[in-house]
Each structure stands twice: as structure tokens, then as C-alpha cells.
Design an enzyme around this catalytic site. Structure first.
Site, PDB file in Angstrom:
ATOM      1  N   SER A 126      43.425  47.279  34.775  1.00 27.83           N
ATOM      2  CA  SER A 126      41.961  46.869  35.046  1.00 27.83           C
ATOM      3  C   SER A 126      41.009  48.088  34.332  1.00 27.83           C
ATOM      4  CB  SER A 126      42.009  47.411  36.416  1.00 27.83           C
ATOM      5  OG  SER A 126      40.700  47.398  36.933  1.00 27.83           O
ATOM      6  N   TYR A 129      43.177  50.245  45.051  1.00 30.25           N
ATOM      7  CA  TYR A 129      43.458  49.492  43.774  1.00 30.25           C
ATOM      8  C   TYR A 129      43.073  50.401  42.696  1.00 30.25           C
ATOM      9  CZ  TYR A 129      41.848  45.774  40.581  1.00 30.25           C
ATOM     10  OH  TYR A 129      42.098  44.850  39.598  1.00 30.25           O
TER      11      TYR A 129
HETATM   12  P1  NAP Z   1      42.770  36.195  41.657  1.00 30.04           P
HETATM   13  O1  NAP Z   1      42.178  34.961  41.139  1.00 30.04           O
HETATM   14  O2  NAP Z   1      42.454  36.688  42.881  1.00 30.04           O
HETATM   15  O3  NAP Z   1      44.324  36.139  41.164  1.00 30.04           O
HETATM   16  C1  NAP Z   1      45.287  37.048  41.654  1.00 30.04           C
HETATM   17  C2  NAP Z   1      46.587  36.303  41.765  1.00 30.04           C
HETATM   18  O4  NAP Z   1      47.648  37.081  42.304  1.00 30.04           O
HETATM   19  C3  NAP Z   1      46.634  34.966  42.562  1.00 30.04           C
HETATM   20  O5  NAP Z   1      47.322  34.132  41.915  1.00 30.04           O
HETATM   21  C4  NAP Z   1      47.011  35.353  43.865  1.00 30.04           C
HETATM   22  O6  NAP Z   1      47.457  34.162  44.496  1.00 30.04           O
HETATM   23  C5  NAP Z   1      48.365  36.248  43.374  1.00 30.04           C
HETATM   24  N1  NAP Z   1      48.688  37.226  44.581  1.00 30.04           N
HETATM   25  C6  NAP Z   1      48.018  38.015  45.084  1.00 30.04           C
HETATM   26  N2  NAP Z   1      48.864  38.402  46.155  1.00 30.04           N
HETATM   27  C7  NAP Z   1      50.141  37.641  45.982  1.00 30.04           C
HETATM   28  C8  NAP Z   1      51.181  37.633  46.830  1.00 30.04           C
HETATM   29  N3  NAP Z   1      51.541  38.530  47.779  1.00 30.04           N
HETATM   30  N4  NAP Z   1      52.204  36.708  46.442  1.00 30.04           N
HETATM   31  C9  NAP Z   1      51.904  36.100  45.406  1.00 30.04           C
HETATM   32  N5  NAP Z   1      50.998  36.062  44.697  1.00 30.04           N
HETATM   33  C10 NAP Z   1      49.809  36.930  45.128  1.00 30.04           C
HETATM   34  O7  NAP Z   1      42.243  37.121  40.500  1.00 30.04           O
HETATM   35  P2  NAP Z   1      42.261  37.270  39.162  1.00 30.04           P
HETATM   36  O8  NAP Z   1      41.259  38.054  38.662  1.00 30.04           O
HETATM   37  O9  NAP Z   1      43.103  36.344  38.395  1.00 30.04           O
HETATM   38  O10 NAP Z   1      43.491  38.709  38.955  1.00 30.04           O
HETATM   39  C11 NAP Z   1      44.563  38.756  38.312  1.00 30.04           C
HETATM   40  C12 NAP Z   1      45.049  40.189  37.967  1.00 30.04           C
HETATM   41  O11 NAP Z   1      43.856  40.781  37.124  1.00 30.04           O
HETATM   42  C13 NAP Z   1      45.120  40.843  39.282  1.00 30.04           C
HETATM   43  O12 NAP Z   1      46.178  42.024  38.825  1.00 30.04           O
HETATM   44  C14 NAP Z   1      43.849  41.952  39.160  1.00 30.04           C
HETATM   45  O13 NAP Z   1      43.956  43.013  39.747  1.00 30.04           O
HETATM   46  C15 NAP Z   1      43.561  41.884  37.612  1.00 30.04           C
HETATM   47  N6  NAP Z   1      41.995  42.267  37.254  1.00 30.04           N
HETATM   48  C16 NAP Z   1      41.154  41.347  37.480  1.00 30.04           C
HETATM   49  C17 NAP Z   1      39.755  41.601  37.120  1.00 30.04           C
HETATM   50  C18 NAP Z   1      38.756  40.677  37.470  1.00 30.04           C
HETATM   51  O14 NAP Z   1      37.524  41.189  37.225  1.00 30.04           O
HETATM   52  N7  NAP Z   1      38.977  39.397  37.952  1.00 30.04           N
HETATM   53  C19 NAP Z   1      39.614  42.817  36.576  1.00 30.04           C
HETATM   54  C20 NAP Z   1      40.538  43.825  36.099  1.00 30.04           C
HETATM   55  C21 NAP Z   1      41.997  43.399  36.688  1.00 30.04           C
HETATM   56  P3  NAP Z   1      46.547  33.547  45.686  1.00 30.04           P
HETATM   57  O15 NAP Z   1      45.782  32.787  45.078  1.00 30.04           O
HETATM   58  O16 NAP Z   1      47.495  33.097  46.709  1.00 30.04           O
HETATM   59  O17 NAP Z   1      45.856  34.800  46.524  1.00 30.04           O
END
Ligand code: NAP
Length: 253
Positions: free
Chosen positions: A145, A158
Site C-alpha cells: 500500500s 492497516y
Molecule cells: P476490496 O474491494 O475491499 O477487496 C478486498 C478483498 O479481500 C475482498 O475480496 C474481500 O472479500 C477480501 N477479504 C477481506 N477479508 C477477507 C477474509 N476474512 N476472508 C476472505 N477474503 C477476505 O478492496 P481492494 O482495494 O480490492 O483491496 C485489495 C488489496 O489491495 C487489499 O490488500 C488492500 O489493502 C490493498 N490496497 C487497496 C488500495 C485501494 O486504494 N483500494 C490501496 C492500497 C492497497 P469481501 O468482498 O468478502 O470483503
């Protein structure tokens, strides 16, 4: 030829958090490059499967709650049962809980750490054991991140967990390079997914963030695809222990 090095035909990739957001985008990218993809999620990945079916790619899902390490052997076994081997692991699943540091609870801290840290390490370990058994190396790609580099506001667990991802990526790269395993990470910038819904809903914060992104827009799941395919492929065989920012220039400011 150089483009052949990006081809993932015959490779098997596990991607966690495959049902939505960046994980879904990376599943589609890896499958487009030829990989057979095992998507891990706590709910159905039917939307991801439908996107991959459109170009007759290979996808299967494993339903698992990644807040428990008990699911790790199941993920490995189900992948081997479906496709017989593992070549790539993408640790994408992650959660964020927002609260002032002064009021942050142990419950929230533990919840974030279980998914963003403990699960990631032990899944890396289990998959690396398979890579070593197979004897042909492997690729691990963790999702970091901007808060692997910066402090952030109201997200202490986080920030700590994602800063640890950067260090863990280096540590594992050192230990497993001798087995031809490359461990790298992608640090997404500010991306339009569920993770940032709350942030994008706050007009003032949203405007401040957008003003600071040189690209002038939020990132998308598709923006992750080129980098994840690169890190999953032979094109990156001499890249190890590094975290690549996919951030529209955010860190360059
Ligand atoms: P997101 O749409 O919230 O996706 C997160 C994913 O993780 C979803 O598939 C979620 O499933 C899954 N997850 C969370 N807890 C879980 C659990 N206990 N068991 C199984 N699956 C679980 O957000 P995203 O942005 O795509 O995030 C993906 C990664 O990128 C994460 O590691 C996040 O921290 C990182 N990231 C995102 C950003 C950003 O700006 N969006 C920036 C930097 C890093 P559910 O749909 O069931 O919740």
C-alpha cells in the site's frame, strides 16, 4: 522472444480476495496471460468467473475465510486437486478499519492483523513448501500500500500491517531465492474499490487525494494487471524482494 516471457500458459496461480476489486482485476489479467487461476474468497466469485469465461480462460474458486489460518491447507489441497501444481501466489485479500489511534480497539487491531499479516505469512510458507517440492521455483506477489511508505490517518493497524508487508517481502525473498522463488509486492495507490468507498464518500478527503495524484484520477483494478503479470512471469526472474508502486505517481510527489 521477450513477449513469450510474459506468457503464463501452463502456470497455476492462487489469488486471494478474488471476488471483487483489485483481486478480481488481477485474476482476469493472469488468466488473460494464460494462467489457470484459483480464486480464494469468503463469498462466491461468480462475477470474476464470468469475466474469465468471456475469453474461455480457466478459473475455479475456493471459498475460505482468511481470518483463520485453518483454511491454508485446504487452499493448497484444493488447488492441487483442481490443477495439479502451484506456480504463483498473489496475497491480495486485505481489510482496513478506520478509527482515531487514541480510540483504536484491540479487536480491530487483531482483525486487521489476522488477514493482512498472519494469513499472508503462513500462506506464503505453505505455498513455498509446494514450490520447493515441485523443484521449479515460483512467484509470490504480496499486495502492499502507499501506507507501506507513509503513515496515513486513522488507520494505525492497516499502516502497520502494510509496512510489515514490505519488510516481509524482502525477508522471504532473501531466504527463498536459493530455491528460485521470487517474492515481490505491488503497492497500489488510491484505487476505486470497496476499500476506499468511505474515503471517496468524504468530499473533502476525496478532493485532497485526487489533487495530489499526478495522473489526475483514482486507479482501477485493470491498472494492476500489467504489473502482476510481469511479477508472475519469467520476465521478472531477476526481480526479487522489491515493492513496485502502481500509484499514478503519488509517491513521486
Ligand atoms: P476490496 O474491494 O475491499 O477487496 C478486498 C478483498 O479481500 C475482498 O475480496 C474481500 O472479500 C477480501 N477479504 C477481506 N477479508 C477477507 C477474509 N476474512 N476472508 C476472505 N477474503 C477476505 O478492496 P481492494 O482495494 O480490492 O483491496 C485489495 C488489496 O489491495 C487489499 O490488500 C488492500 O489493502 C490493498 N490496497 C487497496 C488500495 C485501494 O486504494 N483500494 C490501496 C492500497 C492497497 P469481501 O468482498 O468478502 O470483503
Amino acid at each position: 522472444m521477450i513477449l513469450d516471457q510474459f506468457n503464463l500458459s501452463g502456470k497455476v496461480a492462487i489469488v486471494t480476495g478474488a471476488n471483487t476489486g483489485l483481486g478480481q482485476g488481477m485474476c482476469v489479467g493472469l488468466a488473460e496471460a494464460g494462467a489457470k487461476v484459483v480464486g480464494v474468497a469468503r463469498r462466491s466469485c461468480e462475477e470474476t468467473k464470468a469475466l474469465i469465461d468471456e475469453f474461455h480462460g480457466e478459473f475455479t474458486e475456493v471459498i475460505a475465510d482468511l481470518s483463520s489460518t485453518d483454511v491454508i491447507p485446504v487452499i493448497v489441497e484444493e488447488t492441487l486437486k483442481a490443477y495439479g501444481r502451484i506456480d504463483i501466489l498473489v496475497n491480495n485479500a486485505g481489510i482496513i478499519k478506520r478509527e482515531d489511534a487514541i480510540n483504536y480497539t484491540m479487536e480491530d487491531w487483531d482483525a486487521v492483523y489476522k488477514v493482512n499479516q498472519k494469513e499472508v505469512f503462513f500462506l506464503c510458507q505453505a505455498v513455498a513448501k509446494e514450490f520447493i517440492k515441485q523443484g521449479e521455483g515460483g512467484k509470490i506477489i504480496n499486495v502492499a500500500s502507499m501506507l507501506s511508505y507513509q503513515g496515513g490517518i486513522r488507520v494505525p493497524a492497516y499502516t502497520a500491517s502494510k509496512s510489515a508487508i514490505l519488510g516481509l517481502t524482502r525477508a522471504l525473498a532473501n531466504e527463498w531465492a536459493a530455491h528460485n522463488i521470487q517474492v515481490n509486492a505491488i503497492a497500489p495507490g488510491y484505487m476505486a474499490t470497496n476499500n476506499t468507498t468511505q474515503l471517496r464518500g468524504d468530499e473533502k478527503r476525496s478532493e485532497e487525494i485526487l489533487d495530489r495524484i499526478p495522473a489526475g484520477r483514482w486507479g482501477t483494478p485493470a491498472d494492476m494487471q500489467g504489473t502482476v503479470v510481469f511479477l508472475a512471469s519469467h520476465a521478472s526472474d531477476y526481480v526479487n524482494g522489491f515493492t513496485i508502486a502502481v500509484d499514478g505517481g503519488w509517491l513521486a510527489r
